[in-house]
Design an enzyme around this catalytic site. Sequence first.
Site, short mmCIF file in Angstrom:
data_model
loop_
_atom_site.label_atom_id
_atom_site.label_comp_id
_atom_site.label_asym_id
_atom_site.label_seq_id
_atom_site.Cartn_x
_atom_site.Cartn_y
_atom_site.Cartn_z
N LYS A 78 159.46 25.22 70.07
CA LYS A 78 158.23 25.10 69.27
C LYS A 78 157.52 23.80 69.61
O LYS A 78 158.18 22.76 69.75
CB LYS A 78 158.60 25.15 67.77
N SER A 153 155.18 29.27 60.46
CA SER A 153 154.45 28.65 61.54
C SER A 153 155.13 28.72 62.90
O SER A 153 154.48 28.50 63.93
CB SER A 153 154.19 27.19 61.21
N SER A 177 159.13 28.74 57.71
CA SER A 177 158.54 28.92 59.04
C SER A 177 159.48 29.37 60.15
O SER A 177 159.00 29.70 61.24
CB SER A 177 157.85 27.64 59.48
N1 GLN Z 1 153.91 28.76 55.15
C1 GLN Z 1 154.34 27.49 54.66
C2 GLN Z 1 153.22 26.48 54.75
O1 GLN Z 1 152.17 26.83 55.17
C3 GLN Z 1 155.56 27.03 55.39
C4 GLN Z 1 155.32 26.37 56.67
C5 GLN Z 1 156.55 25.85 57.34
O2 GLN Z 1 157.66 26.21 56.96
N2 GLN Z 1 156.35 24.97 58.29
O3 GLN Z 1 153.37 25.35 54.38
#
Ligand code: GLN
Length: 486
Positions: A78, A153, A177
Amino acid sequence: MSLHKLTIHELQQMLAARKISAVELTRDVLDRIEKVEDKVKAYITLDPEGALKQAEEADREIKEGKGGALSGIPVSIKDVLCTENMRTTCGSRILENFVPPYDATAVVKMKKAGAVLLGKVSMDEFAMGSTSENCAFGPPRNPWNTDYICGGSSGGSAASVAADECIASLGTDTGGSIRQPASHCGVVGLKPTYGRVSRYGLVAFASSLDQIGPLTKDITDCALLMNVISGYDPKDSTSVQQSVPDFRQALTQGLQGMKIGIPREYFIKGLDPEVEKAAQNSIKILREAGAEIVEVSLPHTDYCVAVYYLVAPAEASSNLARYDGVRYGFRDRNSDTLLEMYNNSRSQGFGAEVKRRIIIGTYALSSGYYDAYYKKASQVRTMITADFKKVFEVCDVLASPVTPTPAWKLGEKINDPLSMYLSDILTISANLAGIPGISVPCGFSAKGLPIGLQIQGAHFQEEKLLRAAYNLEQGLNIYHMRTENL
Ligand code: GLN
């Protein structure tokens, strides 16, 4: 043979027996990328030459009997983990040309184990989002149906594994994420206990919630990667001095004597019937495999979205203060004063969602509002953590859906941040409490989109998660299914 379709443990054997070479394998995966990447768009940066050089080195090591646990295995990372001499954009214009001077500890460990780094994969800007649509360089697609979101994400990680554009990937999870895109793409994703994996070199979103973890094609590969990346690191003061077991050992045990809790509050109104059905079917399989199923309650679940969307933006607003146009990345060259330069660099460098979070976070931390918002959220966070502590006195792990619905169409929720935030309701608590959680593929919707089952456990109980997940994987026998839609 389509080597790119295989798992780490299958390829390891072939590499060790010298039936295939790492170069051959890497070429095969690069060919696959060439063939499908136009449709999937998982990669932000691809390094074919570098990958082939690393593969040559891996072949040399294997030949000399010096191979590591991942020798010759092509992986994606990532784009939020620092990689020496390879740009790390965090999906943001502000870091579009940022090349870190060092590797994140997790990346060092992957390299030491012999992994071949193919490149950096797509993500929501600074890991803020649930669809990867907040990536400044265009969203990756769901390999099962490219009209649909792949989740986020760590969307590029999940998509690249599901599309066989790598053998495994590393992602990060601040509120779901890793687990959520894994669920949407039909791959395995594990968020380890907070402190299990070093965050050194992980570009911070919300430091008290962020964790690095694996996305893989099956549970065995997940355990293998956990063996590689786990462990105390003096460079991360929040990493915990806890011995690292051989996670693969956990996979040899059945479910006799294991108590699996079903949290009542996770089977919420609005849960998609297909998701509910897949979860219930999985629970049945776990019971048949020997587990005892008990209903449990996590009474503060309702507050987790509100708490998370104060704590995470508050930490983000502070962490992202460093992007000032001076120290890192993009700088506006047309400003006359320092203040103007800060203003313009940040206005042009950050995308809409990141700005929204900085504003919410700054507000929640500002004097006069701190007690009402940030402090209150921190107090409720403690209560959410206490719920889990209590529940793990009566059961070993918890089983539930990962997300309330299967993947939705690209663009469907992009202008409705609140409904996007609400879709995180089942994954966020694990981060607030610091406990581990895994998503295991457990079925498909009528439209052919994957659905995952979430298994959560107490701190440092990843072995129990893996044990339950492995038994489910064997019982369902769908993990070898690969998308034919590309
Ligand atoms: N969807 C969540 C957010 O937008 C989690 C994102 C993540 O785990 N990096 O914060």
